[in-house]
Scaffold this motif. Structure first.
Motif, PDB file in Angstrom:
ATOM      1  N   MET A 282       0.944  -1.169   0.056  1.00 15.92           N
ATOM      2  CA  MET A 282       0.101  -0.147  -0.080  1.00 15.92           C
ATOM      3  C   MET A 282       0.961   1.182  -0.133  1.00 15.92           C
ATOM      4  O   MET A 282       2.122   1.425   0.614  1.00 15.92           O
ATOM      5  N   CYS A 283       0.454   2.358  -0.667  1.00 16.38           N
ATOM      6  CA  CYS A 283       1.246   3.533  -0.764  1.00 16.38           C
ATOM      7  C   CYS A 283       0.309   4.615  -0.014  1.00 16.38           C
ATOM      8  O   CYS A 283      -0.147   5.418  -0.785  1.00 16.38           O
ATOM      9  N   PRO A 284       0.281   4.807   1.221  1.00 17.97           N
ATOM     10  CA  PRO A 284      -0.481   5.635   2.080  1.00 17.97           C
ATOM     11  C   PRO A 284      -0.310   7.166   1.924  1.00 17.97           C
ATOM     12  O   PRO A 284      -0.940   8.140   2.562  1.00 17.97           O
ATOM     13  N   ALA A 285       0.834   7.618   1.291  1.00 15.20           N
ATOM     14  CA  ALA A 285       1.346   8.871   1.143  1.00 15.20           C
ATOM     15  C   ALA A 285       0.334   9.602  -0.011  1.00 15.20           C
ATOM     16  O   ALA A 285       0.458  10.704  -0.077  1.00 15.20           O
ATOM     17  N   PHE A 286       0.001   8.610  -0.712  1.00 13.87           N
ATOM     18  CA  PHE A 286      -0.952   9.298  -1.901  1.00 13.87           C
ATOM     19  C   PHE A 286      -2.328   9.030  -1.696  1.00 13.87           C
ATOM     20  O   PHE A 286      -2.728   7.642  -1.518  1.00 13.87           O
ATOM     21  N   VAL A 287      -3.011   9.563  -2.259  1.00 13.66           N
ATOM     22  CA  VAL A 287      -4.505   9.467  -2.172  1.00 13.66           C
ATOM     23  C   VAL A 287      -5.049   9.148  -3.638  1.00 13.66           C
ATOM     24  O   VAL A 287      -6.137   8.510  -3.913  1.00 13.66           O
ATOM     25  N   ALA A 288      -4.246   9.093  -4.655  1.00  5.26           N
ATOM     26  CA  ALA A 288      -4.665   8.930  -5.929  1.00  5.26           C
ATOM     27  C   ALA A 288      -3.367   7.952  -6.585  1.00  5.26           C
ATOM     28  O   ALA A 288      -2.279   8.478  -6.445  1.00  5.26           O
ATOM     29  N   ASP A 289      -3.848   6.819  -7.355  1.00  7.97           N
ATOM     30  CA  ASP A 289      -2.614   6.191  -8.061  1.00  7.97           C
ATOM     31  C   ASP A 289      -2.218   7.133  -9.132  1.00  7.97           C
ATOM     32  O   ASP A 289      -2.651   8.005  -9.887  1.00  7.97           O
ATOM     33  N   CYS A 290      -0.826   7.009  -9.150  1.00  6.61           N
ATOM     34  CA  CYS A 290       0.012   7.777 -10.066  1.00  6.61           C
ATOM     35  C   CYS A 290       1.212   6.834 -10.462  1.00  6.61           C
ATOM     36  O   CYS A 290       1.256   5.814 -10.173  1.00  6.61           O
ATOM     37  N   ILE A 291       2.151   7.687 -11.227  1.00  2.00           N
ATOM     38  CA  ILE A 291       3.403   6.965 -11.690  1.00  2.00           C
ATOM     39  C   ILE A 291       3.938   6.099 -10.408  1.00  2.00           C
ATOM     40  O   ILE A 291       4.636   5.098 -10.580  1.00  2.00           O
ATOM     41  N   GLU A 292       4.349   6.813  -9.088  1.00  3.29           N
ATOM     42  CA  GLU A 292       4.941   6.352  -8.240  1.00  3.29           C
ATOM     43  C   GLU A 292       4.174   4.885  -7.616  1.00  3.29           C
ATOM     44  O   GLU A 292       4.967   4.185  -7.268  1.00  3.29           O
ATOM     45  N   THR A 293       2.964   4.987  -7.833  1.00  4.52           N
ATOM     46  CA  THR A 293       2.363   3.557  -7.482  1.00  4.52           C
ATOM     47  C   THR A 293       2.148   2.758  -8.385  1.00  4.52           C
ATOM     48  O   THR A 293       2.592   1.505  -8.353  1.00  4.52           O
ATOM     49  N   LEU A 294       1.678   2.939  -9.676  1.00  4.83           N
ATOM     50  CA  LEU A 294       1.326   2.256 -10.805  1.00  4.83           C
ATOM     51  C   LEU A 294       2.771   1.745 -11.397  1.00  4.83           C
ATOM     52  O   LEU A 294       2.687   0.460 -11.662  1.00  4.83           O
ATOM     53  N   GLU A 295       3.521   2.431 -11.496  1.00  6.43           N
ATOM     54  CA  GLU A 295       4.912   1.902 -12.179  1.00  6.43           C
ATOM     55  C   GLU A 295       5.856   1.691 -11.337  1.00  6.43           C
ATOM     56  O   GLU A 295       6.687   0.628 -11.575  1.00  6.43           O
ATOM     57  N   GLU A 296       6.222   2.711 -10.322  1.00  4.25           N
ATOM     58  CA  GLU A 296       7.387   2.139  -9.528  1.00  4.25           C
ATOM     59  C   GLU A 296       7.062   1.142  -8.652  1.00  4.25           C
ATOM     60  O   GLU A 296       8.046   0.182  -8.352  1.00  4.25           O
ATOM     61  N   ILE A 297       5.996   0.918  -8.051  1.00  6.55           N
ATOM     62  CA  ILE A 297       5.751  -0.252  -7.271  1.00  6.55           C
ATOM     63  C   ILE A 297       4.959  -1.508  -7.925  1.00  6.55           C
ATOM     64  O   ILE A 297       5.529  -2.612  -8.047  1.00  6.55           O
ATOM     65  N   GLY A 298       3.872  -0.857  -8.888  1.00  7.89           N
ATOM     66  CA  GLY A 298       3.112  -2.090  -9.536  1.00  7.89           C
ATOM     67  C   GLY A 298       4.063  -2.810 -10.604  1.00  7.89           C
ATOM     68  O   GLY A 298       3.665  -3.745 -10.878  1.00  7.89           O
ATOM     69  N   ASP A 299       4.914  -1.975 -11.348  1.00  4.13           N
ATOM     70  CA  ASP A 299       5.630  -2.512 -12.310  1.00  4.13           C
ATOM     71  C   ASP A 299       7.057  -3.044 -11.959  1.00  4.13           C
ATOM     72  O   ASP A 299       7.365  -4.338 -11.865  1.00  4.13           O
TER      73      ASP A 299
END
Length: 340
Positions: A282-299
């Motif tokens: 989980m990335c609780p510093a973000f309230v909306a998915d973005c490059i840091e969640t989708l690409e940096e973590i998700g990929d």
């Protein structure tokens, strides 16, 4: 006069995945003195060096997660804006700190419409100069520069607010219920010097291993790392997680400066080496998915974890436009204090 307006503000995004648009966005972002807190000549030199190669690399990363409608961050923020219309008695606007729609454009439009009061809502749960302060200062700059007759109410950081923590838990519940070996709460990183600079005591920040656990009062109010840990602890408590089921790390480092630890990249390898096979992130510093969640973590994070011996990394979506978050955010904004 129009009704009391709400202005949601998120980070922003390049206009497209073209290298030129990404370079323009990164230049605006990195030249913000709240982001890279160096004197202007040094900041200009450093950013110019970063912009030699980084835009092409970032453009490729953005392209890998870009939606047909455009930037995921912007589109998700627009969905949140639309959902908030049913919760707010008055106009609901969306602005981005970098890129479009700009804070300046939105505030001037509200003033032109006769609006006199705006609740400014930086969409960041935890305090940092590079997120919350820069949004507030930009809004104040615009109001001063154009002589706008606008009164501001400002949503403060909500890292430990029960409404926020309950919405976070509710949105994550389906993923927690599916079973997992470990949950990693990965927050955006921050250079350590940002924490030292904001320590009002001058003698607390990072002076001991448990400084963040002991932070309170004025120290806690401006300590990003301590607020992240409060969010993690509050979420784990509401979710019913045992201490060994979860941990915290910090992602998205840039440059050679020392950033707050532990680092997410190192933690992914450690978890795989310890026998964790099914990892939730989980990335609780973000309230909306973005490059840091989708690409940096998700990929990239998933690839790293699997290469290190893990079997599955599942990214828990951010709050996005979840109905529990929409209701919580509306109430938090209604409670926002007005500036004197």
């Amino acid at each position: 006069m129009t009704d009391h307006a709400l202005m949601l503000v998120n980070l922003g995004s390049p206009a497209s995945t073209d290298v030129a648009d990404v370079r323009r966005y990164l230049n605006q972002f990195l030249m913000d003195p709240h982001v890279i807190d160096l004197p202007w000549p040094l900041r200009r030199l450093l950013v110019s060096l970063i912009l030699l190669r980084r835009p092409a690399q970032s453009a490729e990363a953005y392209a890998s997660i870009w939606w047909p409608e455009g930037s995921p961050l912007v589109e998700i923020s627009r969905r949140l804006q639309r959902a908030m219309h049913a919760q707010w008695q008055g106009p609901v606007e969306l602005a981005m700190r970098y890129g479009e729609p700009s804070i300046e454009r939105v505030l001037r439009r509200l003033a032109d419409q006769g609006c006199e009061r705006v609740t400014l809502a930086p969409l960041y749960p935890q305090f940092a100069d590079s997120t919350v302060t820069t949004v507030i200062e930009e809004a104040r700059r615009v109001i001063r520069r154009h002589g706008l007759r606008l009164r501001l109410s400002i949503l403060p950081p909500f890292y430990d607010q029960p409404l926020y923590l309950q919405a976070l838990t509710t949105s994550a519940r389906p993923y927690l219920d599916e079973g997992f070996d470990h949950l990693l709460l990965s927050f955006h990183g921050l250079p350590e010097r940002h924490l030292h600079k904001r320590d009002p005591s001058g003698s607390h920040c990072l002076k001991s291993a448990d400084c963040c656990q002991r932070a309170e009062g004025e120290v806690l109010a401006t300590c990003y790392r301590a607020q992240c840990l409060k969010t993690a602890e509050g979420f784990a408590r509401l979710a019913g997680l045992a201490p060994e089921q979860w941990s915290v790390a910090f992602q998205s480092r840039l440059g050679r400066a020392k950033w707050i630890e532990p680092y997410t990249e190192a933690r992914l390898d450690e978890l795989a080496a310890s026998g964790v096979k099914k990892l939730l992130v989980m990335c609780p510093a973000f309230v909306a998915d973005c490059i840091e969640t989708l690409e940096e973590i998700g990929d990239r994070g998933r690839e790293q974890f699997l290469a290190a011996g893990g079997e599955e990394l599942r990214l828990v979506p951010c709050l996005n436009d979840h109905e529990a978050w929409v209701a919580a955010l509306a109430e938090l904004c209604r409670q926002a204090p007005m500036e004197l």
